[in-house]
Motif scaffolding. Structure first.
Motif, PDB file in Angstrom:
ATOM      1  N   VAL A  87      -0.158  -2.692   2.246  1.00 12.62           N
ATOM      2  CA  VAL A  87      -0.857  -3.916   1.843  1.00 12.62           C
ATOM      3  C   VAL A  87       0.019  -5.151   2.059  1.00 12.62           C
ATOM      4  CG1 VAL A  87      -1.845  -5.184  -0.112  1.00 12.62           C
ATOM      5  CG2 VAL A  87      -2.311  -2.752   0.142  1.00 12.62           C
ATOM      6  N   LEU A  88       1.252  -5.115   1.609  1.00 11.74           N
ATOM      7  CA  LEU A  88       2.089  -6.314   1.601  1.00 11.74           C
ATOM      8  C   LEU A  88       3.185  -6.344   2.649  1.00 11.74           C
ATOM      9  CD1 LEU A  88       2.560  -6.746  -2.253  1.00 11.74           C
ATOM     10  CD2 LEU A  88       0.983  -7.972  -0.764  1.00 11.74           C
ATOM     11  N   ASN A 148       1.795  -5.505   6.460  1.00 13.72           N
ATOM     12  CA  ASN A 148       0.429  -5.983   6.644  1.00 13.72           C
ATOM     13  C   ASN A 148       0.165  -6.175   8.138  1.00 13.72           C
ATOM     14  OD1 ASN A 148      -1.693  -8.137   6.944  1.00 13.72           O
ATOM     15  ND2 ASN A 148      -1.778  -7.840   4.731  1.00 13.72           N
ATOM     16  N   THR A 200     -12.082  -2.002   5.671  1.00 14.08           N
ATOM     17  CA  THR A 200     -11.401  -1.012   4.835  1.00 14.08           C
ATOM     18  C   THR A 200     -12.121   0.327   4.864  1.00 14.08           C
ATOM     19  OG1 THR A 200     -10.553  -2.747   3.385  1.00 14.08           O
ATOM     20  CG2 THR A 200     -10.569  -0.521   2.500  1.00 14.08           C
ATOM     21  N   GLY A 202      -4.594   1.395   2.285  1.00 12.67           N
ATOM     22  CA  GLY A 202      -3.691   0.269   2.066  1.00 12.67           C
ATOM     23  C   GLY A 202      -3.747  -0.745   3.202  1.00 12.67           C
ATOM     24  N   SER A 203      -3.852  -0.271   4.423  1.00 12.75           N
ATOM     25  CA  SER A 203      -3.957  -1.179   5.574  1.00 12.75           C
ATOM     26  C   SER A 203      -5.261  -1.954   5.527  1.00 12.75           C
ATOM     27  CB  SER A 203      -3.855  -0.388   6.877  1.00 12.75           C
ATOM     28  OG  SER A 203      -2.606   0.260   6.967  1.00 12.75           O
ATOM     29  N   GLY A 255      -4.935  -4.489   2.839  1.00 17.56           N
ATOM     30  CA  GLY A 255      -4.077  -5.560   3.356  1.00 17.56           C
ATOM     31  C   GLY A 255      -4.839  -6.506   4.273  1.00 17.56           C
ATOM     32  N   PHE A 281       4.342 -13.707   3.862  1.00 19.02           N
ATOM     33  CA  PHE A 281       4.352 -12.247   3.858  1.00 19.02           C
ATOM     34  C   PHE A 281       5.625 -11.693   4.475  1.00 19.02           C
ATOM     35  CE2 PHE A 281       0.196 -12.414   2.307  1.00 19.02           C
ATOM     36  CZ  PHE A 281      -0.212 -11.160   1.957  1.00 19.02           C
TER      37      PHE A 281
END
Length: 192
Positions: A11-12, A15, A45, A138-139, A142, A183
């Motif tokens: 996610v972070l 990303n 997602t 998670g991707s 993100g 980021f």
């Protein structure tokens, strides 16, 4: 804890939009409206998670055992295109307003390099099934976070006094650069 770290990393820290600069076509095209961005984030997602799960199954139970791993990219693209086509039919029937809001960008999910890059990364990283799904989820989250942040900023900026030469895509590129810089502050914290 390992799965949480992988999720947060996707996610972070890693990303795909703001640190790897993939999927920018949809990112810039749909981020003009917050509502469209939220919906597109959810769509990407779901497509990403489902196609990555199925890609892992097909790769490990069909391609690898029969020595057909060289067909990975073609098979993954076919899986992704099938999921996108299915999503398009569902959205067109059940949410026509959302379908009209997304326009051509819905079909661009099939050619979005993030949607192909995540299953390929999962295979190359030798992730198990659950790790592949967590990384894909998670991707996707993100991507959704990046596009919603961008849409929020662009909607606020519509009320600001932006110099004439920077209006539209010019200021959008500046915003994307500033988001990417923020980021990049996470870079190196968690290795994928």
């Amino acid at each position: 804890m390992e799965y949480l770290t992988l999720f947060v990393s996707a996610v972070l820290v890693n990303n795909y939009v703001l640190t790897r600069f993939l999927g920018l076509c949809i990112f810039f095209g749909v981020s003009k409206s917050l509502d469209a961005s939220i919906g597109m984030g959810m769509a990407v997602t779901s497509i990403l998670t489902l196609s990555s799960a199925l890609a892992w199954i097909v790769y490990h139970f069909v391609l690898a055992p029969f020595g057909l791993t060289f067909l990975r990219t073609i098979v993954f693209v076919l899986l992704i295109a099938s999921f996108v086509q299915l999503l398009e039919m569902i959205i067109k029937k059940h949410a026509p307003a959302l379908y009209n809001m997304w326009g051509i960008y819905l079909l661009l999910i099939a050619t979005n390099c993030i949607v192909l890059g995540v299953p390929v990364t999962n295979v190359e990283s030798n992730f198990g099934f659950l790790k592949s799904v967590v990384n894909a989820l998670g991707s996707g989250v993100g991507f959704a976070l990046a596009i919603v942040l961008m849409a929020s900023l662009r909607e606020k900026l519509a009320l600001a006094d932006v110099p004439k030469p920077l209006e539209g895509l010019g200021i959008a590129f500046i915003l994307a650069g500033m988001l990417a810089l923020s980021f990049l502050g996470f870079s190196g914290m968690i290795a994928l």
